[in-house]
Design a protein around this motif. Structure first.
Motif, PDB file in Angstrom:
ATOM      1  N   VAL A  14      36.917  26.919  40.595  1.00  0.00           N
ATOM      2  CA  VAL A  14      36.314  25.675  40.118  1.00  0.00           C
ATOM      3  C   VAL A  14      34.925  25.931  39.547  1.00  0.00           C
ATOM      4  O   VAL A  14      34.264  26.921  39.872  1.00  0.00           O
ATOM      5  CB  VAL A  14      36.222  24.625  41.241  1.00  0.00           C
ATOM      6  N   VAL A  15      34.498  25.029  38.675  1.00  0.00           N
ATOM      7  CA  VAL A  15      33.174  25.087  38.073  1.00  0.00           C
ATOM      8  C   VAL A  15      32.192  24.372  38.999  1.00  0.00           C
ATOM      9  O   VAL A  15      32.479  23.286  39.496  1.00  0.00           O
ATOM     10  CB  VAL A  15      33.171  24.411  36.683  1.00  0.00           C
ATOM     11  N   ASP A  16      31.051  24.995  39.235  1.00  0.00           N
ATOM     12  CA  ASP A  16      29.981  24.387  40.038  1.00  0.00           C
ATOM     13  C   ASP A  16      30.306  24.288  41.518  1.00  0.00           C
ATOM     14  O   ASP A  16      29.599  23.610  42.259  1.00  0.00           O
ATOM     15  CB  ASP A  16      29.619  22.978  39.534  1.00  0.00           C
TER      16      ASP A  16
ATOM     17  N   ASN B  58      29.865  26.412  43.718  1.00  0.00           N
ATOM     18  CA  ASN B  58      28.870  27.118  44.526  1.00  0.00           C
ATOM     19  C   ASN B  58      27.465  26.549  44.367  1.00  0.00           C
ATOM     20  O   ASN B  58      26.504  27.116  44.871  1.00  0.00           O
ATOM     21  CB  ASN B  58      28.858  28.609  44.149  1.00  0.00           C
ATOM     22  N   ARG B  59      27.351  25.442  43.652  1.00  0.00           N
ATOM     23  CA  ARG B  59      26.026  24.854  43.479  1.00  0.00           C
ATOM     24  C   ARG B  59      25.470  24.355  44.799  1.00  0.00           C
ATOM     25  O   ARG B  59      26.220  23.917  45.678  1.00  0.00           O
ATOM     26  CB  ARG B  59      26.086  23.689  42.483  1.00  0.00           C
ATOM     27  N   SER B  60      24.171  24.410  44.938  1.00  0.00           N
ATOM     28  CA  SER B  60      23.546  23.980  46.183  1.00  0.00           C
ATOM     29  C   SER B  60      23.592  22.459  46.335  1.00  0.00           C
ATOM     30  O   SER B  60      23.742  21.941  47.434  1.00  0.00           O
ATOM     31  CB  SER B  60      22.086  24.448  46.243  1.00  0.00           C
ATOM     32  N   GLU B  61      23.473  21.716  45.213  1.00  0.00           N
ATOM     33  CA  GLU B  61      23.520  20.266  45.317  1.00  0.00           C
ATOM     34  C   GLU B  61      24.971  19.803  45.487  1.00  0.00           C
ATOM     35  O   GLU B  61      25.903  20.491  45.094  1.00  0.00           O
ATOM     36  CB  GLU B  61      22.903  19.593  44.093  1.00  0.00           C
ATOM     37  N   LYS B  62      25.142  18.650  46.072  1.00  0.00           N
ATOM     38  CA  LYS B  62      26.470  18.150  46.376  1.00  0.00           C
ATOM     39  C   LYS B  62      27.147  17.596  45.124  1.00  0.00           C
ATOM     40  O   LYS B  62      26.523  16.945  44.303  1.00  0.00           O
ATOM     41  CB  LYS B  62      26.375  17.072  47.454  1.00  0.00           C
ATOM     42  N   VAL B  63      28.447  17.871  45.023  1.00  0.00           N
ATOM     43  CA  VAL B  63      29.251  17.394  43.901  1.00  0.00           C
ATOM     44  C   VAL B  63      30.493  16.723  44.478  1.00  0.00           C
ATOM     45  O   VAL B  63      31.127  17.250  45.391  1.00  0.00           O
ATOM     46  CB  VAL B  63      29.666  18.541  42.962  1.00  0.00           C
ATOM     47  N   LYS B  64      30.844  15.565  43.940  1.00  0.00           N
ATOM     48  CA  LYS B  64      32.048  14.894  44.412  1.00  0.00           C
ATOM     49  C   LYS B  64      33.281  15.732  44.095  1.00  0.00           C
ATOM     50  O   LYS B  64      33.394  16.307  43.019  1.00  0.00           O
ATOM     51  CB  LYS B  64      32.189  13.518  43.758  1.00  0.00           C
ATOM     52  N   THR B  65      34.209  15.749  45.036  1.00  0.00           N
ATOM     53  CA  THR B  65      35.457  16.470  44.810  1.00  0.00           C
ATOM     54  C   THR B  65      36.161  15.947  43.562  1.00  0.00           C
ATOM     55  O   THR B  65      36.724  16.720  42.779  1.00  0.00           O
ATOM     56  CB  THR B  65      36.382  16.327  46.025  1.00  0.00           C
ATOM     57  N   SER B  66      36.121  14.642  43.353  1.00  0.00           N
ATOM     58  CA  SER B  66      36.811  14.045  42.206  1.00  0.00           C
ATOM     59  C   SER B  66      36.184  14.424  40.876  1.00  0.00           C
ATOM     60  O   SER B  66      36.780  14.202  39.819  1.00  0.00           O
ATOM     61  CB  SER B  66      36.842  12.519  42.349  1.00  0.00           C
TER      62      SER B  66
ATOM     63  N   ILE C 144      34.890  17.668  40.401  1.00  0.00           N
ATOM     64  CA  ILE C 144      34.929  19.127  40.297  1.00  0.00           C
ATOM     65  C   ILE C 144      35.906  19.549  39.199  1.00  0.00           C
ATOM     66  O   ILE C 144      37.074  19.146  39.199  1.00  0.00           O
ATOM     67  CB  ILE C 144      35.336  19.756  41.642  1.00  0.00           C
ATOM     68  N   GLU C 145      35.421  20.360  38.275  1.00  0.00           N
ATOM     69  CA  GLU C 145      36.250  20.842  37.174  1.00  0.00           C
ATOM     70  C   GLU C 145      36.889  22.178  37.517  1.00  0.00           C
ATOM     71  O   GLU C 145      36.298  23.007  38.212  1.00  0.00           O
ATOM     72  CB  GLU C 145      35.411  20.992  35.907  1.00  0.00           C
ATOM     73  N   ILE C 146      38.083  22.373  37.007  1.00  0.00           N
ATOM     74  CA  ILE C 146      38.789  23.635  37.190  1.00  0.00           C
ATOM     75  C   ILE C 146      38.261  24.654  36.188  1.00  0.00           C
ATOM     76  O   ILE C 146      38.015  24.331  35.026  1.00  0.00           O
ATOM     77  CB  ILE C 146      40.304  23.441  37.003  1.00  0.00           C
ATOM     78  N   ASP C 147      38.083  25.883  36.635  1.00  0.00           N
ATOM     79  CA  ASP C 147      37.582  26.962  35.775  1.00  0.00           C
ATOM     80  C   ASP C 147      38.766  27.705  35.149  1.00  0.00           C
ATOM     81  O   ASP C 147      39.367  28.574  35.774  1.00  0.00           O
ATOM     82  CB  ASP C 147      36.721  27.915  36.599  1.00  0.00           C
TER      83      ASP C 147
ATOM     84  N   PRO D 130      45.186  20.082  33.706  1.00  0.00           N
ATOM     85  CA  PRO D 130      44.213  18.996  33.846  1.00  0.00           C
ATOM     86  C   PRO D 130      42.826  19.571  34.056  1.00  0.00           C
ATOM     87  O   PRO D 130      42.657  20.636  34.664  1.00  0.00           O
ATOM     88  CB  PRO D 130      44.705  18.237  35.077  1.00  0.00           C
ATOM     89  N   SER D 131      41.826  18.889  33.578  1.00  0.00           N
ATOM     90  CA  SER D 131      40.463  19.427  33.654  1.00  0.00           C
ATOM     91  C   SER D 131      39.879  19.342  35.053  1.00  0.00           C
ATOM     92  O   SER D 131      39.048  20.171  35.437  1.00  0.00           O
ATOM     93  CB  SER D 131      39.550  18.688  32.669  1.00  0.00           C
ATOM     94  N   LEU D 132      40.311  18.344  35.826  1.00  0.00           N
ATOM     95  CA  LEU D 132      39.729  18.120  37.143  1.00  0.00           C
ATOM     96  C   LEU D 132      40.669  18.573  38.258  1.00  0.00           C
ATOM     97  O   LEU D 132      41.891  18.370  38.193  1.00  0.00           O
ATOM     98  CB  LEU D 132      39.406  16.640  37.341  1.00  0.00           C
ATOM     99  N   LEU D 133      40.096  19.152  39.291  1.00  0.00           N
ATOM    100  CA  LEU D 133      40.868  19.581  40.454  1.00  0.00           C
ATOM    101  C   LEU D 133      41.583  18.397  41.096  1.00  0.00           C
ATOM    102  O   LEU D 133      42.741  18.508  41.507  1.00  0.00           O
ATOM    103  CB  LEU D 133      39.937  20.247  41.470  1.00  0.00           C
ATOM    104  N   PHE D 134      40.902  17.269  41.172  1.00  0.00           N
ATOM    105  CA  PHE D 134      41.492  16.083  41.786  1.00  0.00           C
ATOM    106  C   PHE D 134      42.754  15.649  41.035  1.00  0.00           C
ATOM    107  O   PHE D 134      43.751  15.259  41.647  1.00  0.00           O
ATOM    108  CB  PHE D 134      40.465  14.943  41.804  1.00  0.00           C
ATOM    109  N   GLU D 135      42.731  15.733  39.712  1.00  0.00           N
ATOM    110  CA  GLU D 135      43.889  15.349  38.906  1.00  0.00           C
ATOM    111  C   GLU D 135      45.064  16.290  39.156  1.00  0.00           C
ATOM    112  O   GLU D 135      46.218  15.852  39.242  1.00  0.00           O
ATOM    113  CB  GLU D 135      43.516  15.358  37.425  1.00  0.00           C
TER     114      GLU D 135
END
Length: 206
Positions: free
Chosen positions: A57-59, A61-69, A71-74, A112-117
């Protein structure tokens, strides 16, 4: 009563066993992404033992929090090909691999671009395969806790680290014949059970 789970990639069979008896599945769509969970990985059985398949996934490993919905697939990594080859190698000789292969492959190649999708597409497919007519509702906001009388909160109760560890008073998966080894290996993706048992899969979700 509804049951609440986080989004999972090719969830373990126990995920579906726990849906029995509930009138709706609430899917958490406002939680923060967490690494090393079923959100982006599943476990399959190979001739070398249990193998994790992880969606990059993209981002993540970022330190700031990102919603699961969000999160983009790499797709810079050729993970779709790698996962599909792993499934072919592990399950190509099983009774029902060819029965489900085209449907699964179609989901993968849609990219799909998003992991959630991606996870939601697989989830809806498995619910059809298991003939589980349970509505899936996405949460509209995040709550760290819910009243026990409102919903059974099972978020992050199933984890790769605890795969195979029995939980008291929780529904489990009845042992079935697997492709490798003599001892039954619990905690695997629903794919393992589906490829081995096909339409009879529901009888193993005790």
């Amino acid at each position: 009563m509804p049951i609440l789970f986080e989004s999972q990639y090719n969830p373990p069979a126990q995920f579906f066993a726990e849906l029995a008896g509930h009138d709706a599945l609430w899917l958490e769509s406002h939680d923060n992404y967490r690494k090393q969970t079923y959100r982006n990985r599943c476990l399959i059985l190979t001739n070398q033992g249990v193998k994790p398949l992880t969606v990059p996934v993209v981002d993540g490993n970022r330190s700031e929090k990102v919603k699961t919905s969000a999160i983009e697939i790499d797709y810079r990594q050729n993970w779709v090909h790698q996962h599909w080859r792993s499934l072919q190698t592990a399950y190509g000789g099983t009774p029902y691999f060819e029965y489900y292969a085209d449907y699964l492959h179609d989901i993968y190649v849609q990219k799909p671009s998003l992991l959630f999708e991606l996870n939601l597409a697989f989830l809806r497919f498995y619910l059809r395969c298991l003939r589980l007519q349970i509505p899936v509702e996405l949460t509209t906001e995040y709550h760290s806790e819910y009243p026990p009388a409102l919903v059974l909160d099972r978020r992050d109760c199933l984890t790769p680290k605890a795969a195979g560890s029995p939980e008291p008073d929780r529904k489990s998966v009845r042992p079935y014949a697997q492709t490798f080894g003599k001892d039954f290996v619990p905690g695997l993706s629903i794919l393992d059970l589906l490829f081995m048992q096909g339409p009879a899969v529901g009888g193993f979700l005790a």
